[in-house]
Design a protein around this motif. Sequence first.
Motif, mmCIF file in Angstrom:
data_model
loop_
_atom_site.group_PDB
_atom_site.id
_atom_site.type_symbol
_atom_site.label_atom_id
_atom_site.label_comp_id
_atom_site.label_asym_id
_atom_site.label_seq_id
_atom_site.Cartn_x
_atom_site.Cartn_y
_atom_site.Cartn_z
ATOM 1 N N GLY A 1 0.075 1.224 5.194
ATOM 2 C CA GLY A 1 1.603 1.298 5.024
ATOM 3 C C GLY A 1 2.699 0.747 6.146
ATOM 4 N N LEU B 1 3.237 1.098 -2.233
ATOM 5 C CA LEU B 1 2.283 1.817 -1.263
ATOM 6 C C LEU B 1 2.959 3.338 -0.902
ATOM 7 C CD1 LEU B 1 1.020 -0.503 1.109
ATOM 8 C CD2 LEU B 1 -0.503 0.968 -0.162
ATOM 9 N N MET B 2 4.342 3.485 -1.352
ATOM 10 C CA MET B 2 4.888 4.805 -0.713
ATOM 11 C C MET B 2 4.688 5.844 -1.842
ATOM 12 S SD MET B 2 6.283 3.793 2.069
ATOM 13 C CE MET B 2 4.909 2.782 2.424
ATOM 14 N N THR C 1 0.831 5.879 4.982
ATOM 15 C CA THR C 1 1.754 5.320 5.882
ATOM 16 C C THR C 1 1.909 6.091 7.114
ATOM 17 O OG1 THR C 1 3.283 4.247 4.304
ATOM 18 C CG2 THR C 1 4.050 4.379 6.395
ATOM 19 N N ARG D 1 2.058 10.565 -1.894
ATOM 20 C CA ARG D 1 2.043 9.580 -0.714
ATOM 21 C C ARG D 1 3.281 10.050 0.258
ATOM 22 N NH1 ARG D 1 -0.305 3.899 -3.002
ATOM 23 N NH2 ARG D 1 -2.418 4.771 -3.750
ATOM 24 N N HIS D 2 3.918 8.817 0.741
ATOM 25 C CA HIS D 2 4.651 8.892 1.804
ATOM 26 C C HIS D 2 6.062 9.437 1.319
ATOM 27 C CE1 HIS D 2 5.940 8.237 5.928
ATOM 28 N NE2 HIS D 2 6.790 7.508 5.462
#
Length: 271
Positions: A136, A160-161, A217, A242-243
């Motif tokens: 990330g 990706l977040m 990330t 995730r982030h």
Amino acid sequence: MTNTGDVGDTRLAYTETGTGAPVVWLHGSGPGATGMSNFGGNLAAFGDHRNIVVDLPGWGASPRPETAEPLIFHAAEQVCRTMTSLGIERAHLVGNSYGGGVAMRIATRYPERVDRLVLMAPGGVLPADAPPWPVGLERLFGYMAADEPSREAMAEFVRLMVYDETLATAELIDERYESSLRVHPELPIPPNFGDLTPDLSRIDAPTLLVWGREDQTVPLTWAPKLLAGIPNAELRVLPHCRHWVQYERAPEFNHLVREFLRGGAAAASEG
């Protein structure tokens, strides 16, 4: 509605909602990030607070002043000046990623201005073996370094977040992409964010760390250093996330944070 306030030689943009005990919301450093893009979906749950949602220097509607200071250190001073200009002596701070680092810097430098801290996978504290960077951060730095960033590069970053990629909607990607083109950071890669590691023990405020278990990330493996270093910290980990915890798991996040800001334990019942 976006407002701006004078903070020395520049201006800082912010959005204000609600009434009650103040909460200052500090966003991450991802391309196209703004205070409202990070937290706009959470504010309805905090209407009984005076919410100050900041665009940190160089993001959103806030210009980037010339400075040789690490980004986290500089931004922390600007946020404190904004609080002063708004008549806020003390507030809860909620920070995501880079914004979490800014919140920690304020807590170490001006502990009298901080009530409680909520930090979602905060920046500013790196493990000894970084780099290499998590994927990330690689995507984030790559986007920042591009002379002409593309919408597809933004789409890859946004996907990706979140764990559930259906949340990476075309509307969200377009919003972040267009915002990144308005204020595309001109920074060294990787940026000089600053190192908060030596000062963690100076954070007196009760601190809630919130992490997505699948964060790519600022990975969960980086959390123990913070948990051990901040004297009054607790950690909540949300699976299948995730982030962007506050976006991907908004109901659970809102419940956890409201309980914590009221002074209770962060333990929350589901449903």
